[in-house]
Design a protein around this motif. Sequence first.
Motif, PDB file in Angstrom:
ATOM      1  N   HIS A   1       0.865  -1.184   0.000  1.00  0.00           N
ATOM      2  CA  HIS A   1       0.000   0.000   0.000  1.00  0.00           C
ATOM      3  C   HIS A   1       0.908   1.242   0.000  1.00  0.00           C
ATOM      4  N   PRO A   2       0.755   2.132  -1.000  1.00  0.00           N
ATOM      5  CA  PRO A   2       1.723   3.224  -1.158  1.00  0.00           C
ATOM      6  C   PRO A   2       1.939   4.059   0.101  1.00  0.00           C
ATOM      7  N   GLN A   3       0.860   4.386   0.800  1.00  0.00           N
ATOM      8  CA  GLN A   3       1.026   5.266   1.955  1.00  0.00           C
ATOM      9  C   GLN A   3       1.745   4.598   3.118  1.00  0.00           C
ATOM     10  N   SER A   4       1.775   3.281   3.096  1.00  0.00           N
ATOM     11  CA  SER A   4       2.341   2.592   4.260  1.00  0.00           C
ATOM     12  C   SER A   4       3.831   2.856   4.412  1.00  0.00           C
ATOM     13  N   VAL A   5       4.476   3.376   3.380  1.00  0.00           N
ATOM     14  CA  VAL A   5       5.909   3.660   3.492  1.00  0.00           C
ATOM     15  C   VAL A   5       6.168   4.826   4.467  1.00  0.00           C
ATOM     16  N   PHE A   6       5.266   5.821   4.481  1.00  0.00           N
ATOM     17  CA  PHE A   6       5.610   7.076   5.151  1.00  0.00           C
ATOM     18  C   PHE A   6       5.746   7.004   6.681  1.00  0.00           C
ATOM     19  N   PRO A   7       4.821   6.350   7.412  1.00  0.00           N
ATOM     20  CA  PRO A   7       5.039   6.281   8.863  1.00  0.00           C
ATOM     21  C   PRO A   7       6.342   5.563   9.215  1.00  0.00           C
ATOM     22  N   ALA A   8       6.647   4.504   8.475  1.00  0.00           N
ATOM     23  CA  ALA A   8       7.884   3.764   8.751  1.00  0.00           C
ATOM     24  C   ALA A   8       9.095   4.649   8.467  1.00  0.00           C
ATOM     25  N   GLN A   9       9.014   5.389   7.378  1.00  0.00           N
ATOM     26  CA  GLN A   9      10.120   6.275   7.013  1.00  0.00           C
ATOM     27  C   GLN A   9      10.332   7.346   8.082  1.00  0.00           C
ATOM     28  N   LYS A  10       9.229   7.930   8.544  1.00  0.00           N
ATOM     29  CA  LYS A  10       9.335   9.017   9.508  1.00  0.00           C
ATOM     30  C   LYS A  10      10.008   8.553  10.799  1.00  0.00           C
ATOM     31  N   TYR A  11       9.680   7.349  11.234  1.00  0.00           N
ATOM     32  CA  TYR A  11      10.243   6.867  12.506  1.00  0.00           C
ATOM     33  C   TYR A  11      11.379   5.870  12.287  1.00  0.00           C
ATOM     34  N   LYS A  12      11.866   5.802  11.033  1.00  0.00           N
ATOM     35  CA  LYS A  12      13.011   4.946  10.688  1.00  0.00           C
ATOM     36  C   LYS A  12      12.829   3.497  11.115  1.00  0.00           C
ATOM     37  N   ILE A  13      11.656   2.948  10.826  1.00  0.00           N
ATOM     38  CA  ILE A  13      11.381   1.550  11.153  1.00  0.00           C
ATOM     39  C   ILE A  13      11.629   0.706   9.894  1.00  0.00           C
ATOM     40  N   PRO A  14      12.560  -0.233   9.918  1.00  0.00           N
ATOM     41  CA  PRO A  14      12.783  -1.064   8.730  1.00  0.00           C
ATOM     42  C   PRO A  14      11.532  -1.881   8.386  1.00  0.00           C
ATOM     43  N   VAL A  15      11.240  -1.981   7.090  1.00  0.00           N
ATOM     44  CA  VAL A  15      10.089  -2.760   6.635  1.00  0.00           C
ATOM     45  C   VAL A  15      10.605  -3.898   5.765  1.00  0.00           C
ATOM     46  N   ARG A  16      10.182  -5.107   6.073  1.00  0.00           N
ATOM     47  CA  ARG A  16      10.576  -6.261   5.267  1.00  0.00           C
ATOM     48  C   ARG A  16       9.363  -6.829   4.548  1.00  0.00           C
ATOM     49  N   LEU A  17       9.498  -7.087   3.247  1.00  0.00           N
ATOM     50  CA  LEU A  17       8.419  -7.722   2.488  1.00  0.00           C
ATOM     51  C   LEU A  17       8.788  -9.186   2.325  1.00  0.00           C
TER      52      LEU A  17
END
Length: 436
Positions: free
Chosen positions: A257-273
């Motif tokens: 989901h495109p928007q899901s990148v932004f909260p993680a980016q703001k708080y520097k949380i790594p996201v793994r797919l």
Amino acid sequence: MKVLKFGGTSVGSPARMKNLLDIINPTERQIVVLSAVSGTTNSLVEIGQAYLTGDKQKTITLIKLLKDKYELFIKELFTDDEFLKQGKEVIDYHFSVLSNLANDLFTTIEDKIILAQGELLSTTLYHVYLKQIGVPSVLLPALDFMKIDEDNEPVVDHITEKLTPLLDKYPQVNLFITQGFICRNAFGEVDNLRRGGSDYTASLIGAGIRSEEVQIWTDIDGMHNNDPRIVKGTQPIAQLSFDEAAELAYFGAKILHPQSVFPAQKYKIPVRLLNTMDPQAKGTLITNTSEKDKIKSIAAKDGITAIKIQSSRMLLAHGFLRKVFEVFERYKTSIDMITTSEVAVSLTIDDTTYLGDITTELNAFGSVELDVNHTIICVVGDFGAEKHGYAARVLEAVKHIPLRMISYGGSDHNLSLLVKTEDKIETLRSLHNRLF
Ligand code: ASP
Ligand code: MG
């Protein structure tokens, strides 16, 4: 504490649901976010539409069809009679919510209550299943902490404030289960984060609790460097920056989901797919860092309309673009690509709901031409202004294809082309063969 999100296919059958414990490690403290069972949200959308049109018989039939599926689902999920009974109570309750809405009072409020039942069902059934096999877990109601404001923007501070005490209440529990997608709005009503929003939930929770990592589990091993349905031999991308992932998610890579990148980016949380069907596969890691100087991936977004406004008189005048943009703003229609020349400006939209009105207003500024059935092809990687050769390589690869628009330099990691949708497959294949 990690956040793990499982999509609709990952909970799509009783067998899949049972297999989640191959991935979830109940000895580690974590939050598990679940989507609705695959197909359910689509069925709920249809039920909402049937209510809206006042077609009682159709409403009843659709609800019955979906309920029959869940009757079968629980028979396979629960082998123990006591838990089968609990499972039955769960579905009876949620289907009575679906059945007992009144046609004459049906508004978007009721519609959103309908849409929420999918995630409520999947999480509650999974919670009962964990009880059956003796794995302790707590079911956290997303409606108690997930909130959007008047502008439909999620409120991360609210999540932190409400979720932290809920987690602290159970220091001895490792496994927390909650619903993706659903939330409350500024009026306290049941609402949602739009279709595909469970990824967004996971990222928002990750941000809210400053999680060490958010994992999005789907049925493909990460983001691929091209559309695997169209191009043979695509490869998963090991590493992406948040910016690159956002461009790809927005321009067509359906996996996130495109928007899901932004909260993680703001708080520097790594996201793994990651891939539920192949849990050992490395998938894609999205962090702040990017592999430098490299073309990473190609994505495509269909259903694009290009609008050209030509006006020798107006274009050089200052304030012209502002007037053009204001028209789109008035109709809440977002613009994807823009290119300009001295006498004309072209831009693209994907939402054509108000195209007629927009065209009428733009006609006041100059002559307007529309091109429908176009596709944005987006090449993503690290190629900022100081790098050279990237644009040339891309254009060389598509020299036999007519290009309606080219956009480069808007960011350091995107070159977009607008082509006719009939040329999309050839464009994707040709780029793939020449760039990778
Ligand atoms: N169940 C919702 C949908 O199908 C949310 C999600 O799965 O992400 O859109
Ligand atoms: Mg999804």
